[in-house]
Design a protein around this motif. Structure first.
Motif, short mmCIF file in Angstrom:
data_model
loop_
_atom_site.label_atom_id
_atom_site.label_comp_id
_atom_site.label_asym_id
_atom_site.label_seq_id
_atom_site.Cartn_x
_atom_site.Cartn_y
_atom_site.Cartn_z
N LEU A 119 0.91 -1.26 0.01
CA LEU A 119 0.07 -0.11 0.06
C LEU A 119 0.89 1.19 -0.04
O LEU A 119 0.74 2.24 -0.75
CB LEU A 119 -0.89 -0.10 1.30
CG LEU A 119 -2.10 -1.09 1.09
CD1 LEU A 119 -3.05 -1.11 2.44
CD2 LEU A 119 -3.01 -0.89 -0.13
N GLU A 120 1.80 1.39 0.96
CA GLU A 120 2.70 2.76 1.00
C GLU A 120 3.70 2.77 -0.23
O GLU A 120 3.88 3.61 -0.66
CB GLU A 120 3.53 2.33 2.15
CG GLU A 120 4.39 3.73 2.42
CD GLU A 120 5.39 3.66 3.71
OE1 GLU A 120 6.10 4.76 3.99
OE2 GLU A 120 5.26 2.55 4.22
N ALA A 121 4.11 1.61 -0.74
CA ALA A 121 4.87 1.31 -1.93
C ALA A 121 4.17 2.19 -2.99
O ALA A 121 4.66 2.80 -3.98
CB ALA A 121 5.38 -0.08 -2.06
N MET A 122 2.99 1.65 -3.18
CA MET A 122 2.27 2.00 -4.55
C MET A 122 1.79 3.33 -4.50
O MET A 122 1.69 4.05 -5.59
CB MET A 122 1.08 0.92 -4.81
CG MET A 122 1.52 -0.30 -4.98
SD MET A 122 0.02 -1.57 -5.18
CE MET A 122 -0.67 -0.95 -6.47
N GLU A 123 1.49 4.03 -3.38
CA GLU A 123 0.90 5.21 -3.09
C GLU A 123 1.82 6.46 -3.04
O GLU A 123 1.94 7.51 -3.58
CB GLU A 123 -0.23 5.36 -2.00
CG GLU A 123 -0.78 6.72 -1.86
CD GLU A 123 -1.57 7.20 -2.90
OE1 GLU A 123 -1.92 8.22 -3.32
OE2 GLU A 123 -2.09 6.05 -3.65
N GLU A 124 3.02 6.13 -2.21
CA GLU A 124 3.91 7.25 -1.93
C GLU A 124 5.36 6.95 -2.40
O GLU A 124 6.17 7.61 -2.08
CB GLU A 124 4.03 7.00 -0.38
CG GLU A 124 2.71 7.59 0.15
CD GLU A 124 2.65 7.92 1.77
OE1 GLU A 124 3.82 7.95 2.25
OE2 GLU A 124 1.69 7.32 2.61
N LYS A 125 5.58 5.61 -3.29
CA LYS A 125 6.64 5.45 -3.70
C LYS A 125 7.82 5.15 -2.69
O LYS A 125 9.02 5.76 -2.87
CB LYS A 125 7.08 6.36 -4.85
CG LYS A 125 6.02 6.48 -5.81
CD LYS A 125 5.81 5.51 -6.47
CE LYS A 125 5.04 5.70 -7.89
NZ LYS A 125 3.48 6.19 -7.53
N ARG A 164 -5.50 1.44 -5.53
CA ARG A 164 -4.07 1.91 -5.63
C ARG A 164 -3.46 1.17 -7.17
O ARG A 164 -2.74 2.05 -7.64
CB ARG A 164 -2.88 1.06 -4.72
CG ARG A 164 -2.74 1.43 -3.36
CD ARG A 164 -3.30 2.79 -3.04
NE ARG A 164 -2.64 3.24 -1.79
CZ ARG A 164 -3.55 3.36 -0.66
NH1 ARG A 164 -4.88 3.23 -0.65
NH2 ARG A 164 -3.00 3.79 0.53
N PHE A 165 -4.42 0.43 -7.93
CA PHE A 165 -4.23 0.24 -9.15
C PHE A 165 -4.88 1.02 -10.30
O PHE A 165 -6.09 1.40 -10.11
CB PHE A 165 -4.99 -1.23 -9.43
CG PHE A 165 -3.59 -2.37 -8.85
CD1 PHE A 165 -2.57 -2.66 -9.24
CD2 PHE A 165 -3.96 -3.07 -7.78
CE1 PHE A 165 -1.79 -3.41 -9.06
CE2 PHE A 165 -3.38 -3.87 -7.19
CZ PHE A 165 -2.19 -4.20 -7.91
N HIS A 166 -4.03 1.62 -11.00
CA HIS A 166 -4.77 2.77 -12.05
C HIS A 166 -5.53 1.96 -12.83
O HIS A 166 -6.60 2.75 -13.34
CB HIS A 166 -3.35 3.35 -12.67
CG HIS A 166 -3.79 4.67 -13.58
ND1 HIS A 166 -3.64 5.80 -12.78
CD2 HIS A 166 -4.19 4.67 -14.58
CE1 HIS A 166 -3.96 6.68 -13.60
NE2 HIS A 166 -4.15 6.24 -14.83
#
Length: 306
Positions: A119-125, A164-166
């Motif tokens: 979750l954090e990786a996908m949203e906030e890199k 989180r998935f575009h």
């Protein structure tokens, strides 16, 4: 504005690997040019992982692959600190998430605890491990595959993860001609070994900037807001789209327009990209009698154009 020659090379290369699925391949490229994460959902054996591998290799980015299983732990993704006697301290060993492209194969076979590690990786890199926040490489994409929820050993992705998935795509079965070409042709896994990168990271950054510069006129934004308002009306879906989802539609429509050789977004771009971009974020009302994708298409048909 015309789509860059490298875009044509990219699409041609991908279409030699994934036969007969040109619209889905184009949507995948649009998703990544828009800077989003991609979810490919379908039954096993139709080419989900092959497409994800081909995208990773063709974009010329550092990538890692993780096979998601029920016993996969969050530390297997993000990394772990290990005590090293020679340094007399703990040293962080980064996990496979520290790549420009993370191929998360069969993501819904992992437990919700492991899924939430993304979750954090996908949203906030970035990822936070043991109180320390570490930035991920740039660019950072997640290309995930998942099997249908009615198959054994799967855990449904929660709404926060799906959001989180575009874009979510389904390949479906090939038509008869495409399947015949598969049956008499070279093994697609062997073809992957010979794929050459078509883009460099600099090329990708330039193309993404070109996409961001595509113009969106006020009437088109008005049309999008009408569609978003329809999802929130209670007539079509249990809950409506968030502003984050609306922004994802704008970016996807810009990428769609750019791939079609235009420097402006048309209402048709919004309508064409909407099911792939929002259906996985929506739950149809109980008496709809159809799935989310079909419900989105019905809503689009009932919403007047500007």
């Amino acid at each position: 504005m015309h789509a860059d020659e490298k875009i044509h090379q990219l699409l041609n290369q991908l279409n030699t690997v994934i036969v007969g699925k040109s619209p889905q391949v184009s949507d995948c490229v649009a998703c990544l040019l828009a800077g989003g994460h991609l979810l490919i959902e379908d039954v096993p054996g139709v080419g989900k992982t092959t497409l994800a591998h081909a995208l990773s290799r063709s974009f010329g980015l550092q990538f890692s692959r993780v096979q998601f299983t029920a016993d996969l732990m969050p530390s297997d993704l993000v990394g772990v600190s290990i005590y090293e006697r020679g340094r007399e301290g703990f040293v962080f060993h980064p996990g496979p998430v520290f790549a420009q492209v993370l191929l998360a194969d069969e993501i819904n076979r992992a437990s919700p605890k492991t899924q939430s590690a993304l979750l954090e990786a996908m949203e906030e890199k970035q990822v936070t491990v043991e109180g320390a926040t570490r930035a991920l490489p740039h660019p950072f994409f997640v290309i995930a595959t998942q099997n249908p929820h009615d198959q054994l050993g799967t855990y449904a992705l929660p709404e926060s993860q799906l959001d989180r998935f575009h874009m979510r795509l389904s390949l479906g079965y090939p038509d008869r001609a495409a399947e015949r070409e598969l049956l008499r042709g070279q093994d697609r896994r062997d073809m992957l070994e010979h794929l050459q990168p078509v883009l460099t990271p600099a090329d990708l950054a330039r193309l993404q900037q070109n996409v961001a510069d595509v113009h969106t006129a006020e009437p088109v934004l008005e049309y999008l807001q009408d569609l978003v308002a329809a999802t929130r009306s209670g007539r079509w879906f249990a809950q409506g789209l968030s502003p984050r989802a609306a922004l994802a539609v704008v970016r996807s429509a810009k990428a769609q327009a750019y791939l079609n050789g235009r420097d402006y977004v048309a209402p048709d771009d919004i309508a064409a990209i909407l099911p792939q971009t929002v259906a996985h974020r929506l739950i149809p009302v109980s008496d709809a009698g159809r799935g989310a994708v079909e419900q989105v298409r019905a809503m689009v048909e009932a919403t007047p154009l500007p």
